[in-house]
Design a protein around this motif. Structure first.
Motif, PDB file in Angstrom:
ATOM      1  N   ASP A  60      12.098   4.483  12.281  1.00  0.00           N
ATOM      2  CA  ASP A  60      13.846   4.440  12.265  1.00  0.00           C
ATOM      3  C   ASP A  60      14.720   5.426  11.387  1.00  0.00           C
ATOM      4  O   ASP A  60      15.627   5.617  11.761  1.00  0.00           O
ATOM      5  N   GLN A  61      13.831   5.547  10.723  1.00  0.00           N
ATOM      6  CA  GLN A  61      14.437   6.853   9.925  1.00  0.00           C
ATOM      7  C   GLN A  61      13.713   7.611  10.414  1.00  0.00           C
ATOM      8  O   GLN A  61      15.473   8.947  10.663  1.00  0.00           O
ATOM      9  N   THR A  62      12.739   8.099  11.594  1.00  0.00           N
ATOM     10  CA  THR A  62      12.779   9.495  11.792  1.00  0.00           C
ATOM     11  C   THR A  62      13.198   9.441  12.741  1.00  0.00           C
ATOM     12  O   THR A  62      14.106   9.961  13.461  1.00  0.00           O
ATOM     13  N   THR A  63      13.967   8.298  13.575  1.00  0.00           N
ATOM     14  CA  THR A  63      14.338   8.380  14.969  1.00  0.00           C
ATOM     15  C   THR A  63      15.362   8.863  15.522  1.00  0.00           C
ATOM     16  O   THR A  63      15.942   9.540  15.975  1.00  0.00           O
ATOM     17  N   LEU A  64      16.290   7.692  13.972  1.00  0.00           N
ATOM     18  CA  LEU A  64      17.821   8.471  14.161  1.00  0.00           C
ATOM     19  C   LEU A  64      18.193   9.729  13.044  1.00  0.00           C
ATOM     20  O   LEU A  64      18.863  10.578  13.685  1.00  0.00           O
ATOM     21  N   SER A  65      16.742  10.959  12.351  1.00  0.00           N
ATOM     22  CA  SER A  65      17.602  11.586  11.611  1.00  0.00           C
ATOM     23  C   SER A  65      17.385  12.326  12.886  1.00  0.00           C
ATOM     24  O   SER A  65      17.984  13.502  13.240  1.00  0.00           O
ATOM     25  N   GLN A  66      16.391  12.355  13.665  1.00  0.00           N
ATOM     26  CA  GLN A  66      16.413  13.200  15.227  1.00  0.00           C
ATOM     27  C   GLN A  66      17.120  13.104  16.221  1.00  0.00           C
ATOM     28  O   GLN A  66      18.501  14.025  17.015  1.00  0.00           O
ATOM     29  N   GLN A  90       1.083  -0.962   0.111  1.00  0.00           N
ATOM     30  CA  GLN A  90      -0.320   0.167  -0.056  1.00  0.00           C
ATOM     31  C   GLN A  90       1.043   0.975   0.399  1.00  0.00           C
ATOM     32  O   GLN A  90       1.587   1.641   0.994  1.00  0.00           O
ATOM     33  N   THR A  91       0.499   2.092  -0.711  1.00  0.00           N
ATOM     34  CA  THR A  91       1.359   3.416  -1.430  1.00  0.00           C
ATOM     35  C   THR A  91       0.346   4.332  -0.118  1.00  0.00           C
ATOM     36  O   THR A  91      -0.854   4.506  -0.627  1.00  0.00           O
ATOM     37  N   THR A  92       1.129   5.087   0.493  1.00  0.00           N
ATOM     38  CA  THR A  92       0.348   5.467   1.883  1.00  0.00           C
ATOM     39  C   THR A  92       0.553   7.623   1.017  1.00  0.00           C
ATOM     40  O   THR A  92      -0.053   8.107   2.001  1.00  0.00           O
ATOM     41  N   ALA A  93       1.688   7.828   0.942  1.00  0.00           N
ATOM     42  CA  ALA A  93       2.301   9.080   1.038  1.00  0.00           C
ATOM     43  C   ALA A  93       2.992   9.280  -0.251  1.00  0.00           C
ATOM     44  O   ALA A  93       3.788   8.325  -0.256  1.00  0.00           O
ATOM     45  N   VAL A  94       3.614  10.079  -0.826  1.00  0.00           N
ATOM     46  CA  VAL A  94       3.749  10.598  -2.049  1.00  0.00           C
ATOM     47  C   VAL A  94       5.032  11.500  -1.704  1.00  0.00           C
ATOM     48  O   VAL A  94       5.524  12.120  -2.593  1.00  0.00           O
ATOM     49  N   ASP A  95       4.967  11.947  -0.105  1.00  0.00           N
ATOM     50  CA  ASP A  95       5.553  13.356  -0.132  1.00  0.00           C
ATOM     51  C   ASP A  95       6.258  12.766   0.930  1.00  0.00           C
ATOM     52  O   ASP A  95       7.121  13.707   1.635  1.00  0.00           O
ATOM     53  N   MET A  96       7.180  11.859   1.467  1.00  0.00           N
ATOM     54  CA  MET A  96       8.242  11.123   2.430  1.00  0.00           C
ATOM     55  C   MET A  96       9.070  11.511   1.988  1.00  0.00           C
ATOM     56  O   MET A  96      10.175  11.355   1.509  1.00  0.00           O
ATOM     57  N   ARG A  97      10.198  12.693   2.753  1.00  0.00           N
ATOM     58  CA  ARG A  97      11.649  12.677   2.683  1.00  0.00           C
ATOM     59  C   ARG A  97      12.173  12.142   3.271  1.00  0.00           C
ATOM     60  O   ARG A  97      12.246  12.142   4.119  1.00  0.00           O
ATOM     61  N   LYS A  98      13.211  11.554   2.584  1.00  0.00           N
ATOM     62  CA  LYS A  98      14.013  10.772   3.468  1.00  0.00           C
ATOM     63  C   LYS A  98      15.495  11.596   3.434  1.00  0.00           C
ATOM     64  O   LYS A  98      16.162  10.943   4.341  1.00  0.00           O
ATOM     65  N   ILE A  99      15.902  12.768   2.856  1.00  0.00           N
ATOM     66  CA  ILE A  99      16.773  13.276   3.364  1.00  0.00           C
ATOM     67  C   ILE A  99      16.775  14.491   3.525  1.00  0.00           C
ATOM     68  O   ILE A  99      16.026  15.660   4.147  1.00  0.00           O
ATOM     69  N   HIS A 100      17.998  14.971   5.194  1.00  0.00           N
ATOM     70  CA  HIS A 100      17.576  15.388   6.043  1.00  0.00           C
ATOM     71  C   HIS A 100      18.925  15.747   6.813  1.00  0.00           C
ATOM     72  O   HIS A 100      20.074  16.132   6.467  1.00  0.00           O
ATOM     73  N   LYS A 101      18.074  17.478   6.352  1.00  0.00           N
ATOM     74  CA  LYS A 101      19.669  18.387   6.508  1.00  0.00           C
ATOM     75  C   LYS A 101      20.382  18.477   8.412  1.00  0.00           C
ATOM     76  O   LYS A 101      19.323  18.244   8.995  1.00  0.00           O
ATOM     77  N   ILE A 102      21.411  17.800   7.993  1.00  0.00           N
ATOM     78  CA  ILE A 102      22.517  18.434   9.687  1.00  0.00           C
ATOM     79  C   ILE A 102      22.700  19.897   9.866  1.00  0.00           C
ATOM     80  O   ILE A 102      21.982  20.374  10.578  1.00  0.00           O
ATOM     81  N   HIS A 103      23.694  20.164   9.026  1.00  0.00           N
ATOM     82  CA  HIS A 103      23.266  21.864   8.472  1.00  0.00           C
ATOM     83  C   HIS A 103      23.590  22.130   7.200  1.00  0.00           C
ATOM     84  O   HIS A 103      23.884  21.454   5.905  1.00  0.00           O
ATOM     85  N   ASP A 104      24.353  23.398   6.782  1.00  0.00           N
ATOM     86  CA  ASP A 104      24.086  23.752   5.454  1.00  0.00           C
ATOM     87  C   ASP A 104      24.848  22.874   4.729  1.00  0.00           C
ATOM     88  O   ASP A 104      24.599  22.907   3.067  1.00  0.00           O
TER      89      ASP A 104
END
Lengths: 224, 276
Positions: free
Chosen positions: A78-84, A52-66
């Protein structure tokens, strides 16, 4: 046994989960090195239980600094927790040392965080891409879920369909590309690479990071 | 516990043949005196009154923290770290008065608290929460463990979504309060008196900086204010029109010099007018 499950309305649980927890949500990420710049791209699909595709705007790249970005594939939670967690560590580093982290240093922090859970890991595989805050030298590395780094000078990929992604990158990649050219190459690689994978796709996002400029563009691809 | 029991514990420090009653009750931080005072906490505040002054002024456009540097030497490597001003998070800064090593422990603890809150709630820590957590830690050292209190007072300046720009003061007892303008450290009472008369509602951030400079000048030992002797930081909007983000910023030498020159000129003009 299958019939019993069907009667319970449990049809979806037949085989999917047993396959792989890394395929539960779906992702595709590429990072490439250019001339004094790096690019990192990912798809935008967020699926549940593979089918099931639930969303099509899921960002998997996170900015740490510029000048430092991290992309994460694998299990979404785990993606979310790790990026936090990464943001947490970098914020404290910046407060204490009064400077931004170098990409290699950050990659070691990521590796460390993952290895801490060696015998009960986070089901996520990261890709780190950035420029040295002082010299501007590009750096990329990929990692497995327990933190084994694989730094290269050309490109790294991670996700559900690594073979396809490796294939397109091997054929299309060239060294010393300027930012706009690098954008073109990595975008085409991503869109081509996710076509053969049902768990990734539905568009993409590309960040091209140079010393003074950041290019971020959303890609329109096959929405399937 | 009676006082005889305490004496019997064989404390080597307090001489029995002393004049004031205080001596018997001041070596244990966690004991009240007969008058209901905690002497160690008061002695800690005494230590702070010898430290460099720090002044804070709050406006609707930002908070200004200014401080007097005590360690002045040409041999000192200045680098990027500051003596009195520290960033706790993007939206929060502190000015320190007291024992710097004690302050470093608390600042580290505050930074961790702020990041843990951000991690759990995915939004920046509200100021009062952070101040309260830090003050709870300070209070612990006045009630448990028999360790001495922290010899630091803080001025917290920052912003949060619920209450806007705020200024808090905390002391070694663990008490804290929110202020419109306040001062800690040497000559704090004098500084407070000046602030009471000169503070107005609806000041701009620049006026607040000018006020803080003026107060510092009048409470410092030297006659002329120099940018090398002063540190100033502010928490304000990155863009005053859009009001999207706040940032903690330490003022550069150029801006400081301008403010100091202005304060010096104003004082000289006043003195000249007074002589006439």
């Amino acid at each position: 046994r299958l019939e019993t499950r069907a009667r319970r309305g449990d049809r979806s649980r037949r085989n999917s989960i047993a396959m792989s927890i890394m395929s539960y949500n779906g992702a595709a990420i590429i990072a490439m090195v250019g001339k004094n710049c790096v690019a990192i791209a990912s798809d935008l699909r967020f699926g549940i239980n593979q089918q099931q595709t639930t969303a099509v705007d899921m960002r998997k790249i996170h900015k740490i600094h510029d000048h430092l970005y991290v992309g994460l594939s694998g299990l979404a939670t785990d993606q979310t927790t790790l990026s936090q967690k990464f943001k947490f560590r970098h914020n404290l580093y910046e407060l204490r040392e009064n400077r931004k982290m170098k990409p290699e240093t950050f990659a070691h922090v990521v590796s460390n965080i993952l290895y801490e859970k060696r015998f009960g890991p986070y089901y996520a595989e990261p890709v780190v891409a950035g420029l040295d805050p002082e010299t501007g030298e590009p750096f990329i590395t990929g990692m497995d879920l327990i933190g084994a780094m694989a730094p290269t000078t050309n490109f790294v990929v991670c996700g559900n369909n690594e073979e396809s992604l490796f294939g397109v990158c091997e054929s299309m990649y060239k060294e010393n590309l300027e930012p706009e050219e690098l954008f073109e190459v990595i975008a085409q690689c991503l869109l081509a690479g996710v076509n053969r994978d049902c768990l990734s796709g539905w568009g993409g996002v590309v960040h091209v990071i140079s010393k003074d400029k950041l290019i971020t563009r959303t890609l329109k691809g096959r929405m399937d | 516990r009676s006082s005889t029991h305490i004496r019997a514990q064989g404390r080597v420090d307090a001489p029995q043949a002393s004049s004031t009653m205080a001596r018997r009750y001041d070596s244990h931080t966690t004991t009240f005196s007969p008058e209901g005072r905690l002497y160690q906490v008061e002695y800690a505040m005494e230590a702070i009154s010898h430290a460099g002054a720090a002044v804070g002024v709050r406006t609707d456009h930002g908070v200004v923290l200014a401080a007097e540097k005590k360690i002045l030497s040409k041999l000192l490597e200045t680098g990027t770290s500051s003596e009195k001003m520290h960033k706790l998070d993007d939206h929060l800064g502190v000015a320190v008065a007291g024992i710097n090593s004690d302050a470093n422990i608390l600042i580290n603890s505050a930074r961790l608290t702020a990041q843990r809150y951000l991690m759990t709630y995915q939004e920046p820590v509200p100021m009062e929460q952070l101040v309260q957590t830090l003050c709870d830690q300070k209070q612990g050292y006045t009630q448990y463990g028999g360790l001495r209190p922290f010899g630091v007072s803080f001025l917290f300046g920052g912003w949060d979504k619920n209450c806007g720009f705020q200024l808090y003061q905390s002391d070694p007892s663990g008490n804290y309060a929110g202020w419109m303008a306040t001062a800690i450290g040497a000559n704090a009472t004098a500084a407070q008196a000046i602030l009471k008369t000169e503070y107005k509602e609806g000041m701009t951030l620049l006026e607040a900086k000018q006020l803080a400079t003026k107060v510092l000048k009048q409470t410092m030992d030297s006659t002329k204010l120099e940018a090398e002797k002063v540190e100033m930081s502010e928490v304000g909007w990155v863009n005053a029109e859009t009001k999207e983000n706040v940032e903690y910023r330490v003022l550069q030498t150029k801006e400081l010099t301008a403010l100091c020159d202005e304060a010096n000129a104003e004082a000289e003009a006043k003195a000249a007018a007074g002589k006439k």
